[in-house]
Design a protein around this motif. Structure first.
Motif, PDB file in Angstrom:
ATOM      1  N   VAL A  72       4.477 -22.876   6.769  1.00 13.85           N
ATOM      2  CA  VAL A  72       5.910 -22.542   6.768  1.00 13.85           C
ATOM      3  C   VAL A  72       6.198 -21.810   5.455  1.00 13.85           C
ATOM      4  O   VAL A  72       7.089 -22.161   4.689  1.00 13.85           O
ATOM      5  N   THR A  73       5.397 -20.793   5.239  1.00 16.45           N
ATOM      6  CA  THR A  73       5.386 -20.045   3.979  1.00 16.45           C
ATOM      7  C   THR A  73       5.993 -18.653   4.203  1.00 16.45           C
ATOM      8  O   THR A  73       6.240 -18.261   5.348  1.00 16.45           O
ATOM      9  N   PRO A  74       6.243 -17.897   3.127  1.00 17.71           N
ATOM     10  CA  PRO A  74       6.786 -16.542   3.325  1.00 17.71           C
ATOM     11  C   PRO A  74       5.904 -15.728   4.271  1.00 17.71           C
ATOM     12  O   PRO A  74       4.668 -15.804   4.217  1.00 17.71           O
ATOM     13  N   THR A  75       6.563 -14.935   5.114  1.00 18.00           N
ATOM     14  CA  THR A  75       5.862 -14.182   6.154  1.00 18.00           C
ATOM     15  C   THR A  75       4.745 -13.320   5.589  1.00 18.00           C
ATOM     16  O   THR A  75       3.677 -13.174   6.204  1.00 18.00           O
ATOM     17  N   SER A  76       4.948 -12.756   4.397  1.00 17.68           N
ATOM     18  CA  SER A  76       3.944 -11.867   3.807  1.00 17.68           C
ATOM     19  C   SER A  76       2.624 -12.594   3.527  1.00 17.68           C
ATOM     20  O   SER A  76       1.598 -11.946   3.329  1.00 17.68           O
ATOM     21  N   LEU A  77       2.627 -13.937   3.557  1.00 15.35           N
ATOM     22  CA  LEU A  77       1.392 -14.699   3.289  1.00 15.35           C
ATOM     23  C   LEU A  77       0.693 -15.173   4.563  1.00 15.35           C
ATOM     24  O   LEU A  77      -0.442 -15.661   4.515  1.00 15.35           O
ATOM     25  N   HIS A  78       1.371 -15.067   5.714  1.00 17.77           N
ATOM     26  CA  HIS A  78       0.864 -15.729   6.922  1.00 17.77           C
ATOM     27  C   HIS A  78      -0.570 -15.345   7.289  1.00 17.77           C
ATOM     28  O   HIS A  78      -1.417 -16.230   7.498  1.00 17.77           O
ATOM     29  N   SER A 168      14.189 -10.128   1.454  1.00 16.12           N
ATOM     30  CA  SER A 168      14.005  -9.020   2.394  1.00 16.12           C
ATOM     31  C   SER A 168      12.580  -8.457   2.384  1.00 16.12           C
ATOM     32  O   SER A 168      12.015  -8.183   3.444  1.00 16.12           O
ATOM     33  N   ALA A 169      11.985  -8.299   1.180  1.00 11.97           N
ATOM     34  CA  ALA A 169      10.652  -7.697   1.121  1.00 11.97           C
ATOM     35  C   ALA A 169       9.615  -8.586   1.806  1.00 11.97           C
ATOM     36  O   ALA A 169       8.752  -8.099   2.550  1.00 11.97           O
ATOM     37  N   SER A 170       9.695  -9.906   1.594  1.00  7.72           N
ATOM     38  CA  SER A 170       8.667 -10.773   2.178  1.00  7.72           C
ATOM     39  C   SER A 170       8.953 -11.104   3.633  1.00  7.72           C
ATOM     40  O   SER A 170       8.065 -11.550   4.364  1.00  7.72           O
ATOM     41  N   SER A 171      10.195 -10.878   4.104  1.00 13.80           N
ATOM     42  CA  SER A 171      10.504 -11.198   5.504  1.00 13.80           C
ATOM     43  C   SER A 171      10.316  -9.992   6.414  1.00 13.80           C
ATOM     44  O   SER A 171      10.267 -10.131   7.631  1.00 13.80           O
ATOM     45  N   GLY A 172      10.288  -8.787   5.828  1.00 19.20           N
ATOM     46  CA  GLY A 172      10.130  -7.584   6.641  1.00 19.20           C
ATOM     47  C   GLY A 172      11.449  -6.978   7.092  1.00 19.20           C
ATOM     48  O   GLY A 172      11.462  -6.012   7.849  1.00 19.20           O
ATOM     49  N   GLY A 173      12.584  -7.566   6.675  1.00 16.45           N
ATOM     50  CA  GLY A 173      13.894  -7.021   7.069  1.00 16.45           C
ATOM     51  C   GLY A 173      14.420  -7.683   8.328  1.00 16.45           C
ATOM     52  O   GLY A 173      13.740  -8.479   8.986  1.00 16.45           O
ATOM     53  N   ILE A 174      15.668  -7.331   8.677  1.00 17.03           N
ATOM     54  CA  ILE A 174      16.390  -8.088   9.707  1.00 17.03           C
ATOM     55  C   ILE A 174      15.720  -8.041  11.084  1.00 17.03           C
ATOM     56  O   ILE A 174      15.722  -9.039  11.823  1.00 17.03           O
ATOM     57  N   PHE A 175      15.112  -6.912  11.432  1.00 22.93           N
ATOM     58  CA  PHE A 175      14.518  -6.840  12.770  1.00 22.93           C
ATOM     59  C   PHE A 175      13.243  -7.696  12.848  1.00 22.93           C
ATOM     60  O   PHE A 175      13.001  -8.375  13.845  1.00 22.93           O
ATOM     61  N   MET A 176      12.436  -7.664  11.769  1.00 22.98           N
ATOM     62  CA  MET A 176      11.205  -8.474  11.770  1.00 22.98           C
ATOM     63  C   MET A 176      11.514  -9.959  11.583  1.00 22.98           C
ATOM     64  O   MET A 176      10.780 -10.823  12.058  1.00 22.98           O
ATOM     65  N   ASP A 177      12.593 -10.254  10.875  1.00 27.96           N
ATOM     66  CA  ASP A 177      12.898 -11.644  10.551  1.00 27.96           C
ATOM     67  C   ASP A 177      13.701 -12.323  11.671  1.00 27.96           C
ATOM     68  O   ASP A 177      13.404 -13.463  12.036  1.00 27.96           O
ATOM     69  N   GLY A 322       8.553  -5.005  16.714  1.00 28.57           N
ATOM     70  CA  GLY A 322       9.462  -5.173  15.574  1.00 28.57           C
ATOM     71  C   GLY A 322       9.260  -4.102  14.522  1.00 28.57           C
ATOM     72  O   GLY A 322      10.218  -3.579  13.931  1.00 28.57           O
ATOM     73  N   LEU A 323       7.993  -3.729  14.283  1.00 29.45           N
ATOM     74  CA  LEU A 323       7.704  -2.672  13.302  1.00 29.45           C
ATOM     75  C   LEU A 323       8.212  -1.323  13.787  1.00 29.45           C
ATOM     76  O   LEU A 323       8.759  -0.538  13.008  1.00 29.45           O
ATOM     77  N   ALA A 324       8.032  -1.055  15.080  1.00 27.25           N
ATOM     78  CA  ALA A 324       8.505   0.224  15.629  1.00 27.25           C
ATOM     79  C   ALA A 324      10.032   0.298  15.518  1.00 27.25           C
ATOM     80  O   ALA A 324      10.587   1.357  15.180  1.00 27.25           O
ATOM     81  N   ILE A 325      10.704  -0.809  15.773  1.00 24.57           N
ATOM     82  CA  ILE A 325      12.166  -0.841  15.650  1.00 24.57           C
ATOM     83  C   ILE A 325      12.570  -0.609  14.185  1.00 24.57           C
ATOM     84  O   ILE A 325      13.500   0.156  13.892  1.00 24.57           O
ATOM     85  N   THR A 326      11.860  -1.241  13.268  1.00 22.75           N
ATOM     86  CA  THR A 326      12.165  -1.059  11.842  1.00 22.75           C
ATOM     87  C   THR A 326      11.968   0.406  11.441  1.00 22.75           C
ATOM     88  O   THR A 326      12.781   0.991  10.715  1.00 22.75           O
ATOM     89  N   GLN A 327      10.904   1.002  11.947  1.00 24.20           N
ATOM     90  CA  GLN A 327      10.634   2.421  11.662  1.00 24.20           C
ATOM     91  C   GLN A 327      11.736   3.301  12.261  1.00 24.20           C
ATOM     92  O   GLN A 327      12.201   4.258  11.617  1.00 24.20           O
ATOM     93  N   ALA A 328      12.177   2.976  13.479  1.00 21.02           N
ATOM     94  CA  ALA A 328      13.241   3.753  14.136  1.00 21.02           C
ATOM     95  C   ALA A 328      14.532   3.649  13.324  1.00 21.02           C
ATOM     96  O   ALA A 328      15.244   4.648  13.120  1.00 21.02           O
ATOM     97  N   PHE A 329      14.812   2.449  12.850  1.00 22.91           N
ATOM     98  CA  PHE A 329      16.024   2.253  12.043  1.00 22.91           C
ATOM     99  C   PHE A 329      15.932   3.066  10.746  1.00 22.91           C
ATOM    100  O   PHE A 329      16.873   3.773  10.374  1.00 22.91           O
ATOM    101  N   ARG A 330      14.790   2.992  10.073  1.00 17.62           N
ATOM    102  CA  ARG A 330      14.668   3.663   8.761  1.00 17.62           C
ATOM    103  C   ARG A 330      14.601   5.184   8.896  1.00 17.62           C
ATOM    104  O   ARG A 330      15.075   5.900   8.016  1.00 17.62           O
ATOM    105  N   SER A 331      14.035   5.670   9.995  1.00 17.42           N
ATOM    106  CA  SER A 331      13.896   7.125  10.157  1.00 17.42           C
ATOM    107  C   SER A 331      15.076   7.744  10.884  1.00 17.42           C
ATOM    108  O   SER A 331      15.289   8.961  10.806  1.00 17.42           O
ATOM    109  N   GLY A 332      15.839   6.935  11.630  1.00 19.23           N
ATOM    110  CA  GLY A 332      16.919   7.486  12.437  1.00 19.23           C
ATOM    111  C   GLY A 332      16.414   8.189  13.686  1.00 19.23           C
ATOM    112  O   GLY A 332      17.185   8.854  14.392  1.00 19.23           O
ATOM    113  N   GLU A 333      15.120   8.038  13.993  1.00 19.52           N
ATOM    114  CA  GLU A 333      14.534   8.712  15.170  1.00 19.52           C
ATOM    115  C   GLU A 333      14.042   7.662  16.162  1.00 19.52           C
ATOM    116  O   GLU A 333      13.656   6.561  15.766  1.00 19.52           O
ATOM    117  N   ALA A 334      14.006   8.038  17.437  1.00 23.57           N
ATOM    118  CA  ALA A 334      13.368   7.172  18.433  1.00 23.57           C
ATOM    119  C   ALA A 334      11.872   7.095  18.115  1.00 23.57           C
ATOM    120  O   ALA A 334      11.290   8.063  17.601  1.00 23.57           O
TER     121      ALA A 334
END
Ligand code: NAI
Length: 337
Positions: A72-78, A168-177, A322-334
């Motif tokens: 039950v540790t930060p996601t970046s360590l899983h 935020s950095a260790s959770s991956g942001g709202i879509f990943m978390d 989740g990563l693809a969604i995060t990328q879509a959010f950050r790039s503004g592209e589908a």
């Protein structure tokens, strides 16, 4: 194995809850607890009497009296912590999400394949909630026909402390978390369709500091699957009324809805404000029973030598979407998958 001896690793917000549940889990014994933070170990010395305390995860893995770790540790360590546990011969429960990139997910899968006698289960807790299980059973029985759209949200009550900004950095942001739960539900309840394309956007309603992490406190995403099924996701950290996890599944002969009123209990208040009910305040209050069931299923999976009910492939797919969604959010592209 008559009793599964478990070490809890991480004694933060959720780890303490899991530790209490593991003490009530049948055929399980909480033998060890680990946190690098002295105050957390001090808490455990009082709250978990008789449990061996460790500051160093490597020492937990070296302990022969531990059959399984509960991460039950930060996601970046899983990913790394799962791999080292498997190498040390321990079964693993790990909180969601499995990892913050697909390569790490694949590395975990490869290590797990080298230890087929060990169980690995990822904590997608909603799969153990009675209402979601009932909805899944109704869909499997065809009660509402063929599902074509899932609309699902994970909305937290606003927390002025904004703890999630630093996180935020260790959770991956709202879509990943947060949305990762809804993504897993979409795959599960729509019958594991292949994702095809995602779109996303978001806004900072109350926590502008999130922008420094390319993150938002309110995010919206869509996913189109091969075969035409759709999913819409909403995640929020700023609700006024409480925690509201809501999922609707639209199908050819009806609609199933889980959590449409996030009521705290069955009391209805009629007064000068109208007719209303109080709401659950956080994710734990909403899913308390499911967390208990989840721990029991993990222990039973080990004892009965059954396949894990949430596979590493399921967890990898949730991370991939989740990563693809995060990328879509950050790039503004589908983004196509
Ligand atoms: P937290 O920050 O409150 O707790 C993290 C814990 O990990 C702390 O006790 C910290 O001391 C410990 N830790 C840090 N580095 C460590 C190391 N190297 N070895 C051992 N322990 C270490 O975080 P929180 O909210 O408890 O979240 C933990 C995990 O649970 C996250 O992956 C999160 O995504 C997941 N989670 C899942 C939820 C669900 O609904 N299933 C809800 C909330 C969190």
């Amino acid at each position: 194995m008559s009793t599964v001896r478990i070490a809890i690793v991480g004694l933060g917000r959720l780890g303490r809850r899991h530790a209490a549940n593991l003490q009530q889990t049948h055929h399980a014994e909480l033998t060890a607890a680990c946190s690098p933070v002295a105050e957390e170990r001090d808490w455990a010395a009082t709250a978990l009497p008789g449990v061996a305390l460790y500051a160093d995860y490597a020492e937990v893995l070296a302990n022969a009296d531990v059959d399984a770790v509960f991460l039950v540790t930060p996601t970046s360590l899983h990913a790394e912590q799962i791999i080292t546990a498997l190498k040390a011969g321990k079964h693993v429960f790990c909180e969601k999400p499995l990892a913050l990139n697909v390569e790490d997910c694949l590395a975990v899968e490869a290590e797990a394949a080298r230890h087929p006698q060990l169980k690995v289960m990822i904590g997608f807790v909603r799969r153990f909630d009675a209402s979601y299980r009932d909805a899944a059973a109704k869909l499997a029985a065809g009660s509402v026909g063929r599902p074509y759209l899932l609309r699902s949200q994970t909305c937290d009550r606003n927390d002025e402390s904004g703890f999630f900004v630093h996180f935020s950095a260790s959770s991956g942001g709202i879509f990943m978390d947060c949305s990762i739960h809804d993504i897993d539900l979409a795959r599960w309840l729509l019958g594991n369709p292949q994702p095809k394309r995602v779109w996303a956007t978001g806004t900072n309603a109350r926590h502008p500091a999130l922008a420094e992490h390319q993150d938002v406190d309110n995010g919206v995403a869509m996913c189109e699957f091969e075969g035409g099924q759709l999913a819409c996701f909403y995640a929020s950290r700023t609700q006024a009324h409480g925690h509201e996890t809501l999922t609707e599944i639209f199908a050819s002969a009806g609609r199933l809805s889980v959590g449409a009123n996030p009521r705290a209990n069955r009391v209805e208040i009629s007064d000068t404000h109208g007719v209303r009910n109080e709401c659950v305040q956080d994710f734990y209050q909403r899913f308390a029973d499911a967390f208990v069931t989840e721990a029991q299923v993990f222990v039973d999976t080990i004892r009965d030598n059954r396949p894990s009910p949430v596979t590493l492939a399921d967890a990898r797919e949730a991370t991939r979407i989740g990563l693809a969604i995060t990328q879509a959010f950050r790039s503004g592209e589908a983004v196509s998958l």
